[in-house]
Design an enzyme around this catalytic site. Structure first.
Site, PDB file in Angstrom:
ATOM      1  N   CYS A  65     131.776  15.878 -15.449  1.00 17.05           N
ATOM      2  CA  CYS A  65     132.571  15.654 -15.469  1.00 17.05           C
ATOM      3  C   CYS A  65     132.818  14.467 -14.724  1.00 17.05           C
ATOM      4  CB  CYS A  65     133.476  16.830 -14.421  1.00 17.05           C
ATOM      5  SG  CYS A  65     132.890  18.201 -15.184  1.00 17.05           S
ATOM      6  N   ARG A  83     129.922   9.250 -18.978  1.00 18.22           N
ATOM      7  CA  ARG A  83     129.639  10.713 -18.325  1.00 18.22           C
ATOM      8  C   ARG A  83     129.284  12.207 -19.285  1.00 18.22           C
ATOM      9  NH1 ARG A  83     129.551  10.826 -12.536  1.00 18.22           N
ATOM     10  NH2 ARG A  83     129.372  12.994 -12.245  1.00 18.22           N
ATOM     11  N   TRP A  89     134.373  18.265 -18.778  1.00 17.33           N
ATOM     12  CA  TRP A  89     133.666  18.474 -19.398  1.00 17.33           C
ATOM     13  C   TRP A  89     133.735  19.630 -19.051  1.00 17.33           C
ATOM     14  CZ3 TRP A  89     127.746  20.338 -19.082  1.00 17.33           C
ATOM     15  CH2 TRP A  89     127.382  20.072 -20.472  1.00 17.33           C
ATOM     16  N   ASN A 101     134.918  18.677  -8.977  1.00 15.65           N
ATOM     17  CA  ASN A 101     133.290  18.867 -10.722  1.00 15.65           C
ATOM     18  C   ASN A 101     132.318  19.377  -9.141  1.00 15.65           C
ATOM     19  OD1 ASN A 101     134.091  16.328 -11.666  1.00 15.65           O
ATOM     20  ND2 ASN A 101     132.579  14.659 -10.678  1.00 15.65           N
ATOM     21  N   GLY A 102     132.414  20.068 -10.634  1.00 11.43           N
ATOM     22  CA  GLY A 102     131.045  21.681 -10.376  1.00 11.43           C
ATOM     23  C   GLY A 102     131.675  23.008 -10.182  1.00 11.43           C
ATOM     24  N   GLU A 141     109.198  11.211 -26.962  1.00  8.92           N
ATOM     25  CA  GLU A 141     110.148  10.674 -25.741  1.00  8.92           C
ATOM     26  C   GLU A 141     110.945  10.068 -27.174  1.00  8.92           C
ATOM     27  OE1 GLU A 141     112.404  10.442 -23.768  1.00  8.92           O
ATOM     28  OE2 GLU A 141     113.507   8.225 -24.269  1.00  8.92           O
ATOM     29  N   LYS A 162     114.623  11.514 -28.340  1.00  8.96           N
ATOM     30  CA  LYS A 162     116.347  10.288 -28.939  1.00  8.96           C
ATOM     31  C   LYS A 162     116.834  10.437 -30.171  1.00  8.96           C
ATOM     32  CE  LYS A 162     116.732   8.478 -25.749  1.00  8.96           C
ATOM     33  NZ  LYS A 162     116.086   8.534 -24.848  1.00  8.96           N
ATOM     34  N   GLU A 167     118.805  14.110 -29.759  1.00  9.34           N
ATOM     35  CA  GLU A 167     120.016  13.055 -29.260  1.00  9.34           C
ATOM     36  C   GLU A 167     121.092  13.031 -30.038  1.00  9.34           C
ATOM     37  OE1 GLU A 167     117.963  11.450 -25.403  1.00  9.34           O
ATOM     38  OE2 GLU A 167     119.687  12.305 -24.506  1.00  9.34           O
ATOM     39  N   HIS A 174      95.774  22.954 -36.101  1.00 11.66           N
ATOM     40  CA  HIS A 174      96.097  23.777 -35.553  1.00 11.66           C
ATOM     41  C   HIS A 174      97.318  24.714 -35.669  1.00 11.66           C
ATOM     42  CE1 HIS A 174      93.157  22.681 -33.027  1.00 11.66           C
ATOM     43  NE2 HIS A 174      92.666  21.740 -33.148  1.00 11.66           N
ATOM     44  N   LYS A 181     125.692  12.883 -19.959  1.00 11.24           N
ATOM     45  CA  LYS A 181     124.627  11.712 -18.882  1.00 11.24           C
ATOM     46  C   LYS A 181     124.247  12.489 -17.808  1.00 11.24           C
ATOM     47  CE  LYS A 181     123.639   6.977 -18.745  1.00 11.24           C
ATOM     48  NZ  LYS A 181     122.008   7.021 -19.788  1.00 11.24           N
TER      49      LYS A 181
HETATM   50  O1  M6R Z   1     119.589  11.170 -14.737  1.00 11.92           O
HETATM   51  P1  M6R Z   1     118.240  11.571 -14.840  1.00 11.92           P
HETATM   52  O2  M6R Z   1     117.261  10.456 -15.707  1.00 11.92           O
HETATM   53  O3  M6R Z   1     117.771  12.337 -13.726  1.00 11.92           O
HETATM   54  O4  M6R Z   1     118.439  12.432 -17.083  1.00 11.92           O
HETATM   55  C1  M6R Z   1     117.545  13.120 -16.875  1.00 11.92           C
HETATM   56  C2  M6R Z   1     117.617  13.555 -18.386  1.00 11.92           C
HETATM   57  O5  M6R Z   1     119.056  14.794 -18.300  1.00 11.92           O
HETATM   58  C3  M6R Z   1     118.270  12.543 -19.469  1.00 11.92           C
HETATM   59  O6  M6R Z   1     116.504  12.167 -19.645  1.00 11.92           O
HETATM   60  C4  M6R Z   1     118.197  12.925 -21.041  1.00 11.92           C
HETATM   61  O7  M6R Z   1     117.514  13.737 -21.210  1.00 11.92           O
HETATM   62  C5  M6R Z   1     119.252  11.814 -21.341  1.00 11.92           C
HETATM   63  N1  M6R Z   1     119.420  12.182 -22.427  1.00 11.92           N
HETATM   64  C6  M6R Z   1     117.963  11.443 -22.324  1.00 11.92           C
HETATM   65  O8  M6R Z   1     118.604  10.171 -23.326  1.00 11.92           O
END
Ligand code: M6R
Length: 606
Positions: A2, A27, A74, A100-101, A476, A480, A483, A499, A601
């Site tokens: 949010c 966000r 959110w 928020n929260g 990683e 990507k 996501e 394995h 985000k």
């Molecule tokens: O803000 P942060 O770097 O702590 O966030 C960590 C993860 O939530 C963040 O890297 C997430 O995996 C992203 N969507 C990666 O693209």
């Protein structure tokens, strides 16, 4: 997650409020709305959908007033509905809040209020709070007194902004475990859950700490402690982010724009003063044990760093995912925990850092967002200076974090005598050439990555593989891909195949190999062995390899050849190209690239 905005001005605030929530869209959210005090009372307009959609459907730009609050929600408590969207009005319509929260004890409070005859419009925890304020106001006839009285009754994590028709001269806000920042303007003041809410209007900000509330007028702000109600002196943060960097600059998506920002991001990471790197290296050197911690992408960046420290300074610092940290690391006094976080607000990372702190550990962090919680809670912080990263998926910020950790590993290697001054200097030179090198590569290879994505975008199952540091690069890159494309992509060490995973291999299963330069003899050999294992079983092979690697070239079905680069920076180059590959695949699949479904985000809930 949010987003919160609040503005109090001498002029109408409608347009600026709208822009501020549009600037918080990155966000991640599913509904939004605004509340304004318009001379007659509080008007609230809200709905599900994006800011532009809700603006046009609810005619948000027809609202009037010179103080207001706005929100992007959110969903956590209660589904995605107009009723659950923020702002929430109290029963008599005299108070409105954005929040928020999570208010953890809201159910009990809600039941009490229902018992007293209150009818709720939504199923949120937020509506409970605004009605507590209304209830307290009936006793006290004082907005601040009522706000503080209501706060006494709630538990949980929150940042809240309150608007009341009883007080057209002030906005009220409070912070507890969820970020809130005040932006200081001329004859106007702003409130935001992050600085993007008001970056267009002011570069001066004051960050609220947990347990603080603020009373904000057009000319003044007063911050006090919720418990003692004593006013606090706070320092003003000067924000040096460039607003231009937040614009798409002609690119169709923030993701690709941010990938093309990477030469500049790398330069900024290399410009971080060596003194700060030295300080972090010393903390690693002096700690009996040190741990690297992050989650999602930042966990994989920590894993890359694990290999860098091991090869350059002969030290093993385990990388642990923040969400698992407490379950596995019996951290004790004097040890070091180094966190990596773009937003500086990630719940799991913050939580584990807090525990480490309580246990007497030293803490440090690499963070992008200025004024964020993590940047202020650690003993030593390195601000990566990557500028705003708007796309939900992390690209340029991740690269900067990896480079800063690489610089720290080099510094530690030098201090530990693992690198003599000649090799230290020569690595520094390699690093200096990196921004220019990636600038050329991005331009020269984007067409190849685009074509590769076109050929393979119908593939449903991917296995991403690498050895040594290329293993976290593969992990990683698979994240990507998942996501942003919603496809199945699994990262693993190339040596894992035999394995178990080999049983999956057939033509439709595609593997993406991160092939190290042939000069990395051991890593290269191990990677080629894995490639051959798949070739023999009829799997389809895709790969990134460096010029002069005839073995990889002859084995791969689809490949992109990269110019020779120093071994030190080769993994970073491949990571960047894999980001591009994910982007172009998502583009072909017409995905919601900058805001992939179900993602936010900054993940500020546990
Ligand atoms: O803000 P942060 O770097 O702590 O966030 C960590 C993860 O939530 C963040 O890297 C997430 O995996 C992203 N969507 C990666 O693209």
């Amino acid at each position: 997650m949010c987003g919160i905005s609040g503005i109090i001005d001498q002029k109408p605030v409608t347009r600026n409020l709208l822009t501020s929530i549009a600037n918080l869209e990155y966000r991640g959210y599913d509904s939004c709305g605004m509340a304004m005090l318009n001379g007659k009372g509080i008007e609230v307009r809200k709905n599900t959908g994006g800011v532009e959609e809700v603006r046009s459907r609810e005619k948000l730009d027809m609202m009037t007033g010179n103080l207001g609050i706005a929100h992007t929600r959110w969903a956590t408590h209660g589904g995605v509905t107009t009723e659950n969207a923020h702002p929430h009005l109290s029963q008599n319509g005299e108070f409105a809040i954005v929040h928020n929260g999570i208010i953890s004890n809201y159910q009990k409070l809600r039941e009490r209020l229902i018992g007293e005859g209150l009818e709720f419009r939504s199923t949120t925890d937020t509506e409970v709070f605004v009605n507590l304020v209304e209830e307290a106001f009936a006793q006290k006839n004082d907005v601040l007194g009522a706000f503080l009285e209501a706060l006494k009754q709630i538990q949980g994590t929150y940042s809240i902004v309150l608007l009341s028709s009883h007080d057209p001269e002030h906005l009220y806000c409070v912070k507890q475990d969820s970020p809130l920042i005040i932006g200081l303007g001329e004859g106007c003041n702003y409130i935001g859950s992050d600085i993007n809410a008001f970056l267009e209007h002011t570069r001066k900000a004051v960050v609220l700490d947990d347990g603080e509330f603020a009373v904000i007028s057009r000319e003044r702000y007063e911050i006090s402690d919720v418990g003692k109600r004593e006013e606090r002196e706070k320092s003003i943060l000067q924000i040096d982010w460039d607003t231009e960097t937040t614009k798409k600059g002609g690119f169709s998506h923030y993701m690709i724009k941010e990938i093309f920002d990477e030469p500049q991001t790398a330069r900024q990471a290399l410009d971080v003063p060596q003194e700060q790197i030295k300080q972090l290296a010393e903390m690693f050197q002096n700690a009996p044990h040190a741990y690297l911690m992050g989650v999602g992408t930042t966990f994989f960046i920590c894993q890359m760093a694990q290999y860098l420290f091991s090869s350059l300074s002969k030290k093993y610092f385990p990388a642990i995912s923040s969400d698992e940290f407490n379950g596995v690391v019996p951290v004790s006094s004097g040890e070091l925990v180094v966190a990596v976080s773009q937003s500086g607000e990630t719940f799991d990372t913050k939580f584990s850092l807090n525990v480490a702190h309580e246990m007497g550990a030293k803490t440090a962090a690499i963070v992008n967002v200025m004024g964020s919680s993590i940047s202020r809670m650690v003993d030593h912080v390195i601000m990566q200076g990557s500028g705003p990263e708007i796309c939900v998926v992390s690209t340029k910020a991740a690269l900067a974090q990896a480079l800063l950790l690489l610089r720290t590993a080099l510094e530690l290697g030098y201090k530990e005598g693992c690198l003599d001054s000649k090799s230290f200097q020569s690595h520094q030179k390699e690093l200096e050439s990196f921004p220019e090198l990636i600038s050329i590569l991005l331009n020269e290879k984007s067409g190849f990555m685009r074509n590769l994505a076109r050929i393979t975008s119908s593939v449903q199952n991917w296995i991403f593989l690498g050895c040594g540091i290329y293993y976290p690069v593969a992990m990683e890159s698979a994240l990507k891909m998942k996501e942003v494309t919603y496809l199945h992509a699994e990262g693993m060490p190339a040596g894992f195949l035999k394995h178990g995973t080999l049983s999956m291999i057939e033509e439709s299963v595609h593997s993406l190999f991160f092939v190290p330069p042939p000069a990395e003899v051991d890593l290269h050999n191990r990677t080629i062995i894995a490639i051959e294992e798949i070739k023999t079983r009829g799997g389809t092979l895709v790969g990134l390899y460096f010029e002069g690697d005839s073995q990889a070239k002859s084995l791969l079905d689809h490949a992109v050849e990269l110019p020779p680069v120093p071994s030190l920076i080769a993994p970073f180059v491949q990571m960047i190209l894999a980001q591009m590959f994910a982007y172009y695949t998502a583009l072909d699949l017409k995905r919601n690239i900058d805001k992939p479904r179900n993602l936010a985000k900054s993940v500020t809930v546990g």
